[in-house]
Design a protein around this motif. Sequence first.
Motif, PDB file in Angstrom:
ATOM      1  N   LEU A   1       0.827  -1.204   0.000  1.00 14.79           N
ATOM      2  CA  LEU A   1       0.000   0.000   0.000  1.00 14.79           C
ATOM      3  C   LEU A   1       0.862   1.254   0.000  1.00 14.79           C
ATOM      4  O   LEU A   1       0.552   2.256  -0.661  1.00 14.79           O
ATOM      5  CB  LEU A   1      -0.932  -0.009   1.216  1.00 14.79           C
ATOM      6  N   LEU A   2       1.987   1.208   0.691  1.00 14.86           N
ATOM      7  CA  LEU A   2       2.904   2.351   0.726  1.00 14.86           C
ATOM      8  C   LEU A   2       3.486   2.623  -0.656  1.00 14.86           C
ATOM      9  O   LEU A   2       3.679   3.775  -1.055  1.00 14.86           O
ATOM     10  CB  LEU A   2       4.012   2.104   1.737  1.00 14.86           C
ATOM     11  N   GLN A   3       3.783   1.558  -1.403  1.00 16.95           N
ATOM     12  CA  GLN A   3       4.316   1.724  -2.751  1.00 16.95           C
ATOM     13  C   GLN A   3       3.288   2.410  -3.662  1.00 16.95           C
ATOM     14  O   GLN A   3       3.630   3.265  -4.487  1.00 16.95           O
ATOM     15  CB  GLN A   3       4.730   0.372  -3.328  1.00 16.95           C
ATOM     16  N   LEU A   4       2.020   2.031  -3.491  1.00 21.65           N
ATOM     17  CA  LEU A   4       0.966   2.687  -4.275  1.00 21.65           C
ATOM     18  C   LEU A   4       0.873   4.189  -3.935  1.00 21.65           C
ATOM     19  O   LEU A   4       0.649   5.033  -4.807  1.00 21.65           O
ATOM     20  CB  LEU A   4      -0.380   2.022  -4.022  1.00 21.65           C
ATOM     21  N   LEU A   5       1.010   4.497  -2.666  1.00 16.56           N
ATOM     22  CA  LEU A   5       0.980   5.901  -2.247  1.00 16.56           C
ATOM     23  C   LEU A   5       2.104   6.699  -2.897  1.00 16.56           C
ATOM     24  O   LEU A   5       1.900   7.831  -3.354  1.00 16.56           O
ATOM     25  CB  LEU A   5       1.078   6.017  -0.720  1.00 16.56           C
ATOM     26  N   GLN A   6       3.296   6.115  -2.956  1.00 14.66           N
ATOM     27  CA  GLN A   6       4.425   6.797  -3.576  1.00 14.66           C
ATOM     28  C   GLN A   6       4.158   7.041  -5.060  1.00 14.66           C
ATOM     29  O   GLN A   6       4.474   8.107  -5.601  1.00 14.66           O
ATOM     30  CB  GLN A   6       5.701   5.958  -3.399  1.00 14.66           C
ATOM     31  N   LYS A   7       3.589   6.046  -5.751  1.00 10.93           N
ATOM     32  CA  LYS A   7       3.251   6.223  -7.159  1.00 10.93           C
ATOM     33  C   LYS A   7       2.216   7.333  -7.341  1.00 10.93           C
ATOM     34  O   LYS A   7       2.294   8.135  -8.291  1.00 10.93           O
ATOM     35  CB  LYS A   7       2.711   4.919  -7.722  1.00 10.93           C
ATOM     36  N   ALA A   8       1.220   7.378  -6.432  1.00 12.82           N
ATOM     37  CA  ALA A   8       0.191   8.415  -6.525  1.00 12.82           C
ATOM     38  C   ALA A   8       0.795   9.798  -6.318  1.00 12.82           C
ATOM     39  O   ALA A   8       0.503  10.741  -7.065  1.00 12.82           O
ATOM     40  CB  ALA A   8      -0.908   8.148  -5.497  1.00 12.82           C
ATOM     41  N   TYR A   9       1.664   9.938  -5.318  1.00 13.76           N
ATOM     42  CA  TYR A   9       2.288  11.224  -5.029  1.00 13.76           C
ATOM     43  C   TYR A   9       3.136  11.707  -6.199  1.00 13.76           C
ATOM     44  O   TYR A   9       3.150  12.897  -6.540  1.00 13.76           O
ATOM     45  CB  TYR A   9       3.151  11.138  -3.774  1.00 13.76           C
ATOM     46  N   SER A  10       3.858  10.783  -6.809  1.00 15.81           N
ATOM     47  CA  SER A  10       4.757  11.153  -7.904  1.00 15.81           C
ATOM     48  C   SER A  10       4.012  11.493  -9.186  1.00 15.81           C
ATOM     49  O   SER A  10       4.557  12.121 -10.087  1.00 15.81           O
ATOM     50  CB  SER A  10       5.755  10.013  -8.180  1.00 15.81           C
ATOM     51  N   SER A  11       2.747  11.106  -9.271  1.00  9.76           N
ATOM     52  CA  SER A  11       1.970  11.371 -10.493  1.00  9.76           C
ATOM     53  C   SER A  11       1.157  12.657 -10.421  1.00  9.76           C
ATOM     54  O   SER A  11       0.374  12.956 -11.318  1.00  9.76           O
ATOM     55  CB  SER A  11       1.020  10.194 -10.758  1.00  9.76           C
ATOM     56  N   ASN A  12       1.370  13.437  -9.351  1.00 11.50           N
ATOM     57  CA  ASN A  12       0.629  14.700  -9.159  1.00 11.50           C
ATOM     58  C   ASN A  12      -0.868  14.463  -9.346  1.00 11.50           C
ATOM     59  O   ASN A  12      -1.538  15.088 -10.148  1.00 11.50           O
ATOM     60  CB  ASN A  12       1.133  15.760 -10.136  1.00 11.50           C
ATOM     61  N   PHE A  13      -1.396  13.568  -8.549  1.00  9.60           N
ATOM     62  CA  PHE A  13      -2.732  13.022  -8.754  1.00  9.60           C
ATOM     63  C   PHE A  13      -3.827  13.849  -8.088  1.00  9.60           C
ATOM     64  O   PHE A  13      -3.583  14.593  -7.149  1.00  9.60           O
ATOM     65  CB  PHE A  13      -2.772  11.604  -8.170  1.00  9.60           C
ATOM     66  N   ALA A  14      -5.032  13.709  -8.618  1.00 15.47           N
ATOM     67  CA  ALA A  14      -6.236  14.131  -7.916  1.00 15.47           C
ATOM     68  C   ALA A  14      -6.950  12.893  -7.419  1.00 15.47           C
ATOM     69  O   ALA A  14      -7.468  12.854  -6.298  1.00 15.47           O
ATOM     70  CB  ALA A  14      -7.143  14.937  -8.830  1.00 15.47           C
ATOM     71  N   GLN A  15      -6.913  11.869  -8.280  1.00  9.19           N
ATOM     72  CA  GLN A  15      -7.435  10.561  -7.883  1.00  9.19           C
ATOM     73  C   GLN A  15      -6.607   9.491  -8.613  1.00  9.19           C
ATOM     74  O   GLN A  15      -6.343   9.608  -9.807  1.00  9.19           O
ATOM     75  CB  GLN A  15      -8.915  10.439  -8.227  1.00  9.19           C
TER      76      GLN A  15
END
Length: 281
Positions: free
Chosen positions: A228-242
């Motif tokens: 789950l932490l790895q997914l969070l890092q990917k989300a943060y790096s993608s400048n995400f809204a969702q």
Amino acid sequence: MTEIPQISRIILLVDDEINIINALKRTLRCDNYTILTANSGEEGLALLAMHEVGVIIADQRMPHMTGVEFLRKVKTLYPKTLRIVLSGYTELESVTSAINEGAIYKFLTKPWDDDLLRDNIRNAFQHYEMEQENLRLTLELQSTNDELSMLNQNLEQKVVDKTREIMHSINLLQISQEILEHLPIGIIGIDEHNMIVASNRRAEALFCRAPNACLLGLIAGEALPEALLQLLQKAYSSNFAQYDGGIVALNESVSTHVLISAMGDTSQSKGTIIALSPLKN
């Protein structure tokens, strides 16, 4: 002693004899009074209706209306005005009852002593002005008390309204919390400092192994599984809204669909929300 504000001192002289009026005016010419004169009680009443008179001197022996009769009417119409009657010793009996009933402030005899007359008039004005000042202060105090009472009422109403508003907010918060707790998916909220600040029972069941353990207040990097932490890092790096993280295996027996949303664009709070939809194996 409180200094009483100086106001214009108006005195009314009432006598049907012009020479008595003139003699009184001469006696008082150095005392800076505004002097009104009348030759009868009727004229005196007419002047009183037009002027704020502090002291009246009236002769007892006048035709049509005696001094006492005139001053009795003055007491009824203008009770705060100080009333002095001039009379000879032979007329004392006729003014005694008026003195007793308070219609007359002072009784002075004719012929008068100038200094004694002036002293009595000065004292009468001081008495009148003190009464007026007391009345002014009483009205001022009443006005202040009324204002304070109104302010207190407004404050009490504001407290009631604010309390009602707070209770309404608490009720809404409780309902929101109950909805969160009964959602069929797990919800985790992470603030800007990577601390878990919100979680529901479904999320607690997924990640808390010890009985009665709680995610609130824990650092996400220490409490959540590596996948789950790895997914969070990917989300943060993608400048995400969702960010749809797809299906993640939390452990050998539990897999869940992960949806990560960023807060801040449409809300005052900043942080991350993780929605976890467990899959049935």
